[in-house]
Design an enzyme around this catalytic site. Structure first.
Site, PDB file in Angstrom:
ATOM      1  N   ARG A  63      -0.010   2.949  -2.971  1.00 45.17           N
ATOM      2  CA  ARG A  63       0.781   3.222  -4.250  1.00 45.17           C
ATOM      3  C   ARG A  63       2.267   2.533  -4.018  1.00 45.17           C
ATOM      4  O   ARG A  63       2.588   2.164  -5.076  1.00 45.17           O
ATOM      5  CB  ARG A  63       0.757   4.575  -4.252  1.00 45.17           C
ATOM      6  N   HIS A  67       4.126   0.425  -6.939  1.00 44.53           N
ATOM      7  CA  HIS A  67       5.376   0.672  -7.887  1.00 44.53           C
ATOM      8  C   HIS A  67       6.339  -0.379  -7.357  1.00 44.53           C
ATOM      9  O   HIS A  67       7.496  -0.623  -8.286  1.00 44.53           O
ATOM     10  CB  HIS A  67       5.815   1.992  -7.421  1.00 44.53           C
ATOM     11  N   ASN A  95       8.937   7.800  -8.974  1.00 48.40           N
ATOM     12  CA  ASN A  95       8.965   7.499  -7.531  1.00 48.40           C
ATOM     13  C   ASN A  95       9.427   8.831  -7.011  1.00 48.40           C
ATOM     14  O   ASN A  95       9.079   9.114  -5.889  1.00 48.40           O
ATOM     15  CB  ASN A  95       9.778   6.317  -7.312  1.00 48.40           C
ATOM     16  N   HIS A 168      -7.099   5.188  -7.602  1.00 46.87           N
ATOM     17  CA  HIS A 168      -7.370   6.565  -7.385  1.00 46.87           C
ATOM     18  C   HIS A 168      -8.582   7.161  -7.127  1.00 46.87           C
ATOM     19  O   HIS A 168      -8.888   8.523  -7.166  1.00 46.87           O
ATOM     20  CB  HIS A 168      -7.101   6.993  -8.947  1.00 46.87           C
TER      21      HIS A 168
HETATM   22  C1  HEM Z   1      -2.917   2.815 -14.466  1.00 49.39           C
HETATM   23  C2  HEM Z   1      -2.034   3.417 -14.462  1.00 49.39           C
HETATM   24  C3  HEM Z   1      -1.491   4.610 -13.501  1.00 49.39           C
HETATM   25  C4  HEM Z   1      -0.801   5.862 -13.490  1.00 49.39           C
HETATM   26  C5  HEM Z   1      -0.465   6.447 -14.818  1.00 49.39           C
HETATM   27  C6  HEM Z   1      -0.739   6.396 -12.181  1.00 49.39           C
HETATM   28  C7  HEM Z   1      -0.004   7.627 -12.161  1.00 49.39           C
HETATM   29  C8  HEM Z   1      -0.327   8.215 -10.819  1.00 49.39           C
HETATM   30  C9  HEM Z   1       0.343   9.588 -10.486  1.00 49.39           C
HETATM   31  C10 HEM Z   1       1.058  10.367 -11.565  1.00 49.39           C
HETATM   32  C11 HEM Z   1      -0.129   9.985  -9.198  1.00 49.39           C
HETATM   33  C12 HEM Z   1       0.391  11.103  -8.525  1.00 49.39           C
HETATM   34  C13 HEM Z   1       1.833  11.170  -8.184  1.00 49.39           C
HETATM   35  C14 HEM Z   1       2.415  12.536  -7.823  1.00 49.39           C
HETATM   36  O1  HEM Z   1       1.955  13.632  -8.547  1.00 49.39           O
HETATM   37  O2  HEM Z   1       3.206  12.594  -6.762  1.00 49.39           O
HETATM   38  C15 HEM Z   1      -0.591   8.617  -8.306  1.00 49.39           C
HETATM   39  C16 HEM Z   1      -1.132   8.546  -7.507  1.00 49.39           C
HETATM   40  C17 HEM Z   1      -1.415   7.414  -6.896  1.00 49.39           C
HETATM   41  N1  HEM Z   1      -1.755   6.191  -7.225  1.00 49.39           N
HETATM   42 FE1  HEM Z   1      -1.618   5.737  -9.250  1.00 49.39          FE
HETATM   43  N2  HEM Z   1      -1.355   5.606 -11.336  1.00 49.39           N
HETATM   44  C18 HEM Z   1      -1.872   4.339 -11.993  1.00 49.39           C
HETATM   45  C19 HEM Z   1      -1.981   2.980 -11.250  1.00 49.39           C
HETATM   46  C20 HEM Z   1      -2.440   3.127  -9.993  1.00 49.39           C
HETATM   47  C21 HEM Z   1      -2.577   1.753  -9.388  1.00 49.39           C
HETATM   48  C22 HEM Z   1      -2.869   0.394 -10.069  1.00 49.39           C
HETATM   49  C23 HEM Z   1      -2.573   1.986  -8.135  1.00 49.39           C
HETATM   50  C24 HEM Z   1      -2.786   0.788  -7.096  1.00 49.39           C
HETATM   51  C25 HEM Z   1      -3.388  -0.211  -6.903  1.00 49.39           C
HETATM   52  C26 HEM Z   1      -2.371   3.343  -7.715  1.00 49.39           C
HETATM   53  C27 HEM Z   1      -2.533   4.082  -6.504  1.00 49.39           C
HETATM   54  C28 HEM Z   1      -2.345   5.506  -6.604  1.00 49.39           C
HETATM   55  C29 HEM Z   1      -2.591   6.075  -5.373  1.00 49.39           C
HETATM   56  C30 HEM Z   1      -3.306   5.462  -4.008  1.00 49.39           C
HETATM   57  C31 HEM Z   1      -2.082   7.329  -5.468  1.00 49.39           C
HETATM   58  C32 HEM Z   1      -2.302   8.586  -4.329  1.00 49.39           C
HETATM   59  C33 HEM Z   1      -0.653   8.447  -3.565  1.00 49.39           C
HETATM   60  C34 HEM Z   1      -0.750   9.444  -2.519  1.00 49.39           C
HETATM   61  O3  HEM Z   1      -1.755  10.320  -2.264  1.00 49.39           O
HETATM   62  O4  HEM Z   1       0.337   9.461  -1.848  1.00 49.39           O
HETATM   63  N3  HEM Z   1      -2.158   3.989  -9.004  1.00 49.39           N
HETATM   64  N4  HEM Z   1      -0.610   7.618  -9.594  1.00 49.39           N
END
Ligand code: HEM
Length: 257
Positions: A63, A67, A95, A168
């Site tokens: 992630r 970002h 972030n 995800h």
């Molecule tokens: C399509 C639009 C996307 C949205 C709206 C989005 C939104 C989010 C949100 C809200 C979280 C949780 C953050 C939190 O609550 O602290 C998250 C976690 C995550 N996102 Fe996304 N995301 C998107 C696309 C992506 C993409 C393109 C990737 C990587 C290629 C990605 C990888 C991740 C990963 C791996 C997590 C878990 C991180 C952790 O456990 O520390 N996301 N995302």
């Protein structure tokens, strides 16, 4: 998730993200001589040891790349602290209190400097932008058309958006990110919503940081459960479920299962 497959996931996702339009103007492969092999093995073992210490770290690093890449290309701008000249990306809404892995990156950077002193490196950004991070990175409240347009602004097609969202399959989200979906939306399985509500109170400010897996089946394995979950209306974020909600992404989700 074994360390090796975590590494493969991170490297392949990072390569995909390098497709982001503006990055090509900023990075030069000429900066990496053949000695890069030593660089890559140092990075690989640094990532492997971070993931053995904490499984979720693979997801968090992935992630962090995403970002970073959505603000002026994959140039390390997310790593910069605020200066008198700019407010950086660490404090931007998507972030703050959310993106993880900065310590791991610092540690690996030191290991690389030790293993290959003064030889290898990348031309990192010298500036960062909180407002660009707020504008470019889609929030979890996004509609499908907003998601498509934010990805399109980075030169990424709707298909790439569908595929990259599959990240995800790993990691966790905070209650504050999925509260609205589990309490207000109708495109969610009832029993799934009930389970998630048990650890995410409806009242704003209460339990905001409580965590739930983005993929309730296997949140440390890189598989296609993310898409399977969407089909049974068990996407955790509003933005996740938008991919399978009677819209243009439905067919792509079905073919990813
Ligand atoms: C399509 C639009 C996307 C949205 C709206 C989005 C939104 C989010 C949100 C809200 C979280 C949780 C953050 C939190 O609550 O602290 C998250 C976690 C995550 N996102 Fe996304 N995301 C998107 C696309 C992506 C993409 C393109 C990737 C990587 C290629 C990605 C990888 C991740 C990963 C791996 C997590 C878990 C991180 C952790 O456990 O520390 N996301 N995302």
């Amino acid at each position: 998730l074994s360390s090796f497959s975590s590494m493969a996931v991170i490297v392949s996702m990072a390569l995909l993200l390098l497709l982001v339009k503006s990055s090509s103007a900023q990075l030069s492969t000429n900066l990496y001589p053949l000695l890069a092999l030593s660089y890559f093995s140092t990075v690989k073992s640094g990532v492997q040891s971070a993931i053995s210490a904490e499984k979720r770290m693979g997801a968090s690093l992935l992630r962090l790349f995403f970002h970073d890449c959505f603000v002026d290309g994959c140039d390390g701008s997310i790593l910069l602290d605020n200066t008198s000249n700019f407010t950086g990306e660490k404090d931007a809404l998507p972030n703050k209190n959310s993106v993880r892995g900065f310590d791991v990156i610092d540690k690996i950077k030191k290991q690389v400097e030790k293993a290959c002193p003064g030889v290898l490196g990348r031309r990192d950004s010298t500036t960062a932008s909180e407002s660009a991070a707020n504008n470019n990175i889609p929030p979890p409240s996004s509609s499908l058309s907003n998601l498509i347009s934010k990805f399109s602004a980075q030169g990424l097609s709707p298909k790439r958006h569908d595929c990259l969202s599959g990240a995800h399959t790993l990691g966790k989200a905070r209650c504050i990110s999925f509260r609205a979906h589990i309490y207000n939306d109708s495109d969610i399985d009832n029993s799934f919503a009930k389970t998630r509500r048990a650890n995410c109170p409806s009242k704003s400010g209460s339990g905001d940081n409580n965590l739930a897996p983005l993929d309730f089946e296997t949140d440390t394995e890189f598989d296609n459960y993310y898409y399977k979950n969407l089909i049974i209306k068990k996407g955790l974020l509003h933005s996740d479920q938008e991919l399978f909600n009677g819209g243009s992404a439905d067919s792509q989700v079905k073919s990813s299962c």
